[in-house]
Design a protein around this motif. Structure first.
Motif, mmCIF file in Angstrom:
data_model
loop_
_atom_site.group_PDB
_atom_site.id
_atom_site.type_symbol
_atom_site.label_atom_id
_atom_site.label_comp_id
_atom_site.label_asym_id
_atom_site.label_seq_id
_atom_site.Cartn_x
_atom_site.Cartn_y
_atom_site.Cartn_z
ATOM 1 N N LEU A 1 0.836 -1.195 0.000
ATOM 2 C CA LEU A 1 0.000 0.000 0.000
ATOM 3 C C LEU A 1 0.877 1.254 0.000
ATOM 4 N N ILE A 2 0.889 1.956 -1.118
ATOM 5 C CA ILE A 2 1.664 3.193 -1.218
ATOM 6 C C ILE A 2 0.775 4.275 -1.839
ATOM 7 N N PRO A 3 0.848 5.494 -1.333
ATOM 8 C CA PRO A 3 -0.065 6.544 -1.785
ATOM 9 C C PRO A 3 0.280 7.163 -3.135
ATOM 10 N N THR A 4 1.567 7.256 -3.441
ATOM 11 C CA THR A 4 2.021 8.018 -4.602
ATOM 12 C C THR A 4 3.082 7.219 -5.353
ATOM 13 N N ALA A 5 3.065 7.287 -6.679
ATOM 14 C CA ALA A 5 4.074 6.551 -7.446
ATOM 15 C C ALA A 5 4.108 7.018 -8.889
ATOM 16 N N LYS A 6 5.261 6.793 -9.518
ATOM 17 C CA LYS A 6 5.380 6.882 -10.969
ATOM 18 C C LYS A 6 5.342 5.440 -11.478
ATOM 19 N N LEU A 7 4.296 5.099 -12.204
ATOM 20 C CA LEU A 7 4.080 3.720 -12.640
ATOM 21 C C LEU A 7 4.409 3.578 -14.116
ATOM 22 N N THR A 8 5.416 2.766 -14.418
ATOM 23 C CA THR A 8 5.789 2.473 -15.800
ATOM 24 C C THR A 8 5.344 1.055 -16.125
ATOM 25 N N VAL A 9 4.512 0.927 -17.161
ATOM 26 C CA VAL A 9 3.958 -0.374 -17.548
ATOM 27 C C VAL A 9 4.556 -0.803 -18.881
ATOM 28 N N ASN A 10 5.049 -2.027 -18.929
ATOM 29 C CA ASN A 10 5.597 -2.589 -20.162
ATOM 30 C C ASN A 10 4.449 -3.127 -21.006
ATOM 31 N N LEU A 11 4.107 -2.423 -22.076
ATOM 32 C CA LEU A 11 2.996 -2.806 -22.944
ATOM 33 C C LEU A 11 3.464 -3.548 -24.192
ATOM 34 N N SER A 12 4.673 -4.062 -24.163
ATOM 35 C CA SER A 12 5.184 -4.850 -25.284
ATOM 36 C C SER A 12 4.290 -6.080 -25.489
ATOM 37 N N LYS B 1 7.811 -16.033 -17.253
ATOM 38 C CA LYS B 1 9.244 -15.961 -16.954
ATOM 39 C C LYS B 1 9.868 -14.707 -17.533
ATOM 40 N N GLU B 2 9.490 -14.378 -18.767
ATOM 41 C CA GLU B 2 10.016 -13.169 -19.397
ATOM 42 C C GLU B 2 9.389 -11.916 -18.798
ATOM 43 N N ALA B 3 8.077 -11.988 -18.516
ATOM 44 C CA ALA B 3 7.358 -10.826 -17.981
ATOM 45 C C ALA B 3 7.829 -10.449 -16.584
ATOM 46 N N HIS B 4 8.342 -11.429 -15.831
ATOM 47 C CA HIS B 4 8.819 -11.154 -14.475
ATOM 48 C C HIS B 4 10.327 -10.895 -14.429
ATOM 49 N N GLY B 5 11.015 -11.116 -15.529
ATOM 50 C CA GLY B 5 12.472 -11.025 -15.528
ATOM 51 C C GLY B 5 12.999 -9.599 -15.486
ATOM 52 N N ILE B 6 14.196 -9.439 -14.969
ATOM 53 C CA ILE B 6 14.860 -8.132 -14.913
ATOM 54 C C ILE B 6 15.347 -7.715 -16.300
ATOM 55 N N HIS B 7 15.619 -8.703 -17.178
ATOM 56 C CA HIS B 7 16.231 -8.407 -18.475
ATOM 57 C C HIS B 7 15.358 -7.535 -19.373
ATOM 58 N N GLN B 8 14.033 -7.596 -19.188
ATOM 59 C CA GLN B 8 13.141 -6.831 -20.068
ATOM 60 C C GLN B 8 13.372 -5.326 -19.977
ATOM 61 N N TRP B 9 13.889 -4.863 -18.827
ATOM 62 C CA TRP B 9 13.913 -3.420 -18.570
ATOM 63 C C TRP B 9 15.087 -2.699 -19.208
ATOM 64 N N TRP B 10 15.986 -3.403 -19.881
ATOM 65 C CA TRP B 10 17.020 -2.679 -20.628
ATOM 66 C C TRP B 10 16.950 -2.992 -22.137
ATOM 67 N N SER C 1 15.862 -2.386 -25.945
ATOM 68 C CA SER C 1 15.747 -1.126 -26.695
ATOM 69 C C SER C 1 14.408 -0.985 -27.421
ATOM 70 N N ASP C 2 13.625 -2.077 -27.501
ATOM 71 C CA ASP C 2 12.377 -2.033 -28.264
ATOM 72 C C ASP C 2 11.147 -2.042 -27.350
ATOM 73 N N LEU C 3 11.296 -1.558 -26.145
ATOM 74 C CA LEU C 3 10.185 -1.571 -25.193
ATOM 75 C C LEU C 3 9.077 -0.601 -25.600
ATOM 76 N N LEU C 4 7.846 -1.020 -25.345
ATOM 77 C CA LEU C 4 6.694 -0.140 -25.497
ATOM 78 C C LEU C 4 6.193 0.164 -24.091
ATOM 79 N N LEU C 5 6.460 1.381 -23.625
ATOM 80 C CA LEU C 5 6.204 1.723 -22.228
ATOM 81 C C LEU C 5 5.133 2.798 -22.095
#
Length: 314
Positions: free
Chosen positions: A275-286, A292-301, A303-307
């Motif tokens: 429970l947090i009141p305020t945030a900047k939420l970035t959603v990966n819409l790729s 496994k891929e959706a939870h992985g750290i590798h997705q966040w670097w 170059s073809d991300l749709l955010l």
């Protein structure tokens, strides 16, 4: 950069397990590439595994035109669960603590919070970053919330942060999903209001408001059921405002229904981590990905991300 520094912690532990040292170590490139140096690995006293790291930014290169003022002097990063090797059993225990909402009672949290307090006390908070992935993002979130309660607001980059609740966001039918969220809000707000009128302690609500100035950056993927509930959590608050019942949700969003029930029964309930009141939420819409891929750290670097980025202010 933050995601790569978290990956550096994962590889640090892999290096330890496989006894890779010196020129054979695979972790250093993950921070050297961005001109950071490893100051201190954070080691879990329960199993001697490396779960975090304190990085310091070296002096920028002479031809580096980026603003040094925008760069952190220190980054404290935490890895998530390793499914292989001798750290798995300890990581699994920490995940159980996370689900039980008592991660703050573990030695790993104590080591993490003491490290952050020491860095902040020495260098101030304006150029300190927190970063984490999965279990590590829960740890970073807990550290960040603890510091924010004392007035210290740290930049935080939380990748796939766990949201421990019923996975309503996984429901495909939007009307059913919206109806369930409204019903939950009404029940939660009603119980919170009743307990407030009965003069029971309401520490959660007071703490929630106090945290409203802290704005962590959350990175989530709709295909990852571990963190996807954050999407609905924040979107529901906006929807409730739009239909004219924002006051109900303003009260409901401060509380966990399960925690309220436990308190009503006379049992002590801890403040829910998610429970947090305020945030900047970035959603990966790729395009849709497997878990496994959706939870992985590798997705966040990649170059073809749709955010999609949205800012939610309480």
């Amino acid at each position: 950069v933050a995601a790569c520094l978290v990956q550096g912690v994962y590889i640090l532990e892999r290096d330890r397990q496989e006894k890779r040292q010196g020129s054979e170590a695979l972790a250093p490139p993950w921070w050297n590439f961005f001109h950071f140096q490893l100051c201190t690995p954070l080691v879990d006293e329960a199993d001697s595994s490396t779960f975090g790291a304190i990085y310091e930014l070296k002096h920028p290169m002479p031809d580096d035109k980026s603003s040094v003022n925008d760069s952190p002097r220190y980054v404290i990063a935490f890895r998530g669960t390793l499914t292989k090797g001798d750290a798995f059993s300890r990581d699994l225990q920490l995940n159980v603590h996370l689900v039980r909402n008592d991660l703050h009672q573990t030695s790993r949290f104590e080591i993490a919070i003491q490290a952050v307090r020491s860095i902040v006390a020495t260098y101030g908070s304006s150029n300190i970053w927190l970063a984490g992935h999965s279990l590590g993002s829960a740890l970073a979130l807990l550290v960040g919330k603890s510091m924010a309660k004392t007035g210290v607001l740290l930049e935080a980059f939380l990748f796939n942060p766990p949201f421990v609740s019923a996975p309503i966001e996984r429901i495909k039918d939007k009307k059913v999903k919206h109806g369930l969220r409204i019903a939950s809000s009404v029940v939660t707000a009603g119980l919170a209001f009743a307990m407030k009128n009965s003069h029971r302690k309401n520490q959660t609500g007071d703490t929630f408001v106090a945290l409203s100035e802290w704005m962590p950056c959350l990175f989530v993927n709709p295909a990852d059921h571990v963190c996807s509930e954050y999407i609905g959590y924040f979107e529901h608050r906006k929807n409730m405002d739009e239909i004219g019942v924002g006051l109900i949700e303003k009260l409901a969003t401060q509380h966990s229904l399960g925690g309220l029930v436990m308190t009503a029964m006379g049992k002590e309930a801890e403040e829910p981590l998610h429970l947090i009141p305020t945030a900047k939420l970035t959603v990966n819409l790729s395009p849709s990905q497997e878990f496994k891929e959706a939870h992985g750290i590798h997705q966040w670097w990649r170059s073809d991300l749709l955010l999609e980025l949205k800012t939610y202010k309480y």
